[in-house]
Design a protein around this motif. Structure first.
Motif, PDB file in Angstrom:
ATOM      1  N   SER A 125      -8.678 -11.502   8.259  1.00  0.00           N
ATOM      2  CA  SER A 125      -8.114 -12.116   7.056  1.00  0.00           C
ATOM      3  C   SER A 125      -7.717 -13.555   7.331  1.00  0.00           C
ATOM      4  N   THR A 126      -7.851 -14.392   6.305  1.00  0.00           N
ATOM      5  CA  THR A 126      -7.425 -15.785   6.380  1.00  0.00           C
ATOM      6  C   THR A 126      -6.617 -16.100   5.134  1.00  0.00           C
ATOM      7  N   VAL A 127      -5.337 -16.367   5.321  1.00  0.00           N
ATOM      8  CA  VAL A 127      -4.431 -16.665   4.209  1.00  0.00           C
ATOM      9  C   VAL A 127      -3.914 -18.087   4.394  1.00  0.00           C
ATOM     10  N   GLY A 128      -4.217 -18.944   3.418  1.00  0.00           N
ATOM     11  CA  GLY A 128      -3.820 -20.347   3.537  1.00  0.00           C
ATOM     12  C   GLY A 128      -2.352 -20.581   3.307  1.00  0.00           C
ATOM     13  N   GLY A 129      -1.685 -19.664   2.607  1.00  0.00           N
ATOM     14  CA  GLY A 129      -0.256 -19.771   2.344  1.00  0.00           C
ATOM     15  C   GLY A 129       0.514 -18.718   3.105  1.00  0.00           C
ATOM     16  N   ASN A 130       1.425 -18.049   2.402  1.00  0.00           N
ATOM     17  CA  ASN A 130       2.262 -17.023   3.016  1.00  0.00           C
ATOM     18  C   ASN A 130       1.661 -15.633   2.806  1.00  0.00           C
ATOM     19  N   LEU A 131       1.966 -14.738   3.730  1.00  0.00           N
ATOM     20  CA  LEU A 131       1.532 -13.346   3.630  1.00  0.00           C
ATOM     21  C   LEU A 131       2.738 -12.428   3.566  1.00  0.00           C
ATOM     22  N   SER A 132       2.740 -11.532   2.579  1.00  0.00           N
ATOM     23  CA  SER A 132       3.739 -10.470   2.495  1.00  0.00           C
ATOM     24  C   SER A 132       2.997  -9.149   2.423  1.00  0.00           C
ATOM     25  N   ALA A 133       3.194  -8.291   3.421  1.00  0.00           N
ATOM     26  CA  ALA A 133       2.466  -7.032   3.505  1.00  0.00           C
ATOM     27  C   ALA A 133       3.447  -5.888   3.701  1.00  0.00           C
ATOM     28  N   THR A 134       3.300  -4.839   2.885  1.00  0.00           N
ATOM     29  CA  THR A 134       4.211  -3.695   2.939  1.00  0.00           C
ATOM     30  C   THR A 134       3.420  -2.401   3.004  1.00  0.00           C
ATOM     31  N   ALA A 135       3.786  -1.536   3.955  1.00  0.00           N
ATOM     32  CA  ALA A 135       3.253  -0.178   4.038  1.00  0.00           C
ATOM     33  C   ALA A 135       4.364   0.764   3.608  1.00  0.00           C
TER      34      ALA A 135
ATOM     35  N   ASN B 177       0.838  -1.197   0.000  1.00  0.00           N
ATOM     36  CA  ASN B 177       0.000   0.000   0.000  1.00  0.00           C
ATOM     37  C   ASN B 177       0.873   1.247   0.000  1.00  0.00           C
ATOM     38  N   ASP B 178       0.366   2.321  -0.607  1.00  0.00           N
ATOM     39  CA  ASP B 178       1.178   3.527  -0.759  1.00  0.00           C
ATOM     40  C   ASP B 178       1.310   4.325   0.530  1.00  0.00           C
ATOM     41  N   SER B 179       0.516   3.989   1.543  1.00  0.00           N
ATOM     42  CA  SER B 179       0.594   4.669   2.838  1.00  0.00           C
ATOM     43  C   SER B 179       0.664   3.620   3.929  1.00  0.00           C
ATOM     44  N   GLY B 180      -0.055   3.825   5.039  1.00  0.00           N
ATOM     45  CA  GLY B 180      -0.128   2.787   6.049  1.00  0.00           C
ATOM     46  C   GLY B 180      -1.015   1.645   5.585  1.00  0.00           C
ATOM     47  N   LEU B 181      -0.988   0.557   6.335  1.00  0.00           N
ATOM     48  CA  LEU B 181      -1.755  -0.623   5.958  1.00  0.00           C
ATOM     49  C   LEU B 181      -2.479  -1.151   7.192  1.00  0.00           C
ATOM     50  N   GLU B 182      -3.811  -1.067   7.170  1.00  0.00           N
ATOM     51  CA  GLU B 182      -4.614  -1.611   8.256  1.00  0.00           C
ATOM     52  C   GLU B 182      -5.286  -2.882   7.779  1.00  0.00           C
ATOM     53  N   LEU B 183      -4.819  -4.009   8.310  1.00  0.00           N
ATOM     54  CA  LEU B 183      -5.390  -5.304   7.966  1.00  0.00           C
ATOM     55  C   LEU B 183      -6.550  -5.605   8.896  1.00  0.00           C
ATOM     56  N   THR B 184      -7.668  -6.024   8.316  1.00  0.00           N
ATOM     57  CA  THR B 184      -8.802  -6.473   9.117  1.00  0.00           C
ATOM     58  C   THR B 184      -8.940  -7.981   8.920  1.00  0.00           C
TER      59      THR B 184
ATOM     60  N   LEU C 120       6.143  -8.670   7.265  1.00  0.00           N
ATOM     61  CA  LEU C 120       5.526  -7.357   7.433  1.00  0.00           C
ATOM     62  C   LEU C 120       6.610  -6.304   7.354  1.00  0.00           C
ATOM     63  N   THR C 121       6.447  -5.347   6.430  1.00  0.00           N
ATOM     64  CA  THR C 121       7.511  -4.379   6.171  1.00  0.00           C
ATOM     65  C   THR C 121       6.944  -2.961   6.130  1.00  0.00           C
ATOM     66  N   THR C 122       7.576  -2.032   6.865  1.00  0.00           N
ATOM     67  CA  THR C 122       7.299  -0.610   6.727  1.00  0.00           C
ATOM     68  C   THR C 122       8.542   0.045   6.141  1.00  0.00           C
ATOM     69  N   ILE C 123       8.331   0.876   5.122  1.00  0.00           N
ATOM     70  CA  ILE C 123       9.459   1.505   4.414  1.00  0.00           C
ATOM     71  C   ILE C 123       9.576   2.958   4.829  1.00  0.00           C
TER      72      ILE C 123
END
Length: 264
Positions: free
Chosen positions: A232-242, A223-230, A261-264
């Motif tokens: 969620s169910t991921v059967g594999g891997n999750l990669s999330a970047t704010a 996401n181009d700004s912050g990332l608020e996850l609500t 989980l990555t913040t830049i």
């Protein structure tokens, strides 16, 4: 036309003035890769579009657009000037006294635009097959958009949705983006079959993000700004970047694989 209108040609169908139809309208080019270009429609009923071969279709209606049983061999550009865009399976065709088949099949890219503030896009028939990239445009905080692409992979091109965006695909390639997807509200992305993945790397979501993948499907979001996850169910891997903000959650996350989980 006070009632229904049916048009057929082995070439191209265009308009050169406002075409007002009190009932439904069926437009068919049945040869020569014929295209449909109808930019001044005023249809009260449902609209069926069928093009031959690689024929494209462009339609602009002065109100909403209600698609039924349509198959476009090329590109589709659809604009509802003052209403919503919807689809319906098994709509009764009064012209031929039969029920139409699957709702919306487009071989090339497709574009759906609602011009009025808070008008919505709801293409939620599970037999839809939008093969090319899909562009969505709505205005206003209640201008929501929903696309269920059945068992076809769903590629969202550069789009701007004023409200919430809900996406579903049952294909193994799942849901991807190929341009910045701007969402004024919340984003929900779901793959419901074939271990489908979610890979959306150019998001601009102001609200929450909910992810659900089928089986062992992975999910990647940037996401181009912050990332608020609500929730969620991921059967594999999750990669999330704010990119410019924080990563938070507002409901439980269930991740079967690894989480990055990555913040830049």
């Amino acid at each position: 036309i006070g009632g229904a209108l049916q048009l057929t040609t082995g070439n191209t169908i265009t308009d050169s003035g406002t075409v007002t139809v009190g009932g439904g309208m069926s437009v068919n080019t049945d040869a020569n890769n014929g295209s449909i270009v109808l930019g001044t429609l005023a249809i009260d009923g449902a609209l069926q579009l069928i093009t031959h071969g690689s024929g494209n279709a462009t339609v602009v209606n002065d109100a909403g657009l209600h698609f039924v049983g349509s198959t476009i061999g090329g590109r589709l550009s659809a604009t509802a000037t003052t209403g919503n865009i919807i689809d319906t399976k098994n709509f009764h065709d009064t012209l031929r006294e039969q029920y139409l088949g699957s709702s919306l099949t487009v071989a090339g890219p497709s574009s759906f635009t609602t011009s009025a503030s808070n008008a919505t896009i709801a293409l939620d028939d599970t037999t839809n097959a939008l093969t090319g990239a899909v562009t969505l445009s709505t205005r206003g905080t209640s201008g929501n958009a929903t696309v269920d692409n059945g068992t076809t992979a769903l590629n969202i091109a550069a789009s701007t949705v004023g409200g919430n965006l809900n996406l579903t695909s049952g294909h193994a390639s799942g849901i991807t983006d190929s341009g910045t997807v701007t969402v004024g509200g919340n984003l929900s992305a779901t793959t419901d079959a074939n271990n489908g993945v979610i890979d959306m790397g150019t998001l601009a979501v102001d609200g929450t993000v909910a992810l659900a993948t089928h089986g062992s499907g992975n999910a990647t979001v940037v996401n181009d700004s912050g990332l608020e996850l609500t929730a969620s169910t991921v059967g594999g891997n999750l990669s999330a970047t704010a990119t410019t903000g924080n990563i938070t959650d507002s409901a439980p996350l269930s991740i079967s694989g690894t989480s990055s989980l990555t913040t830049i």
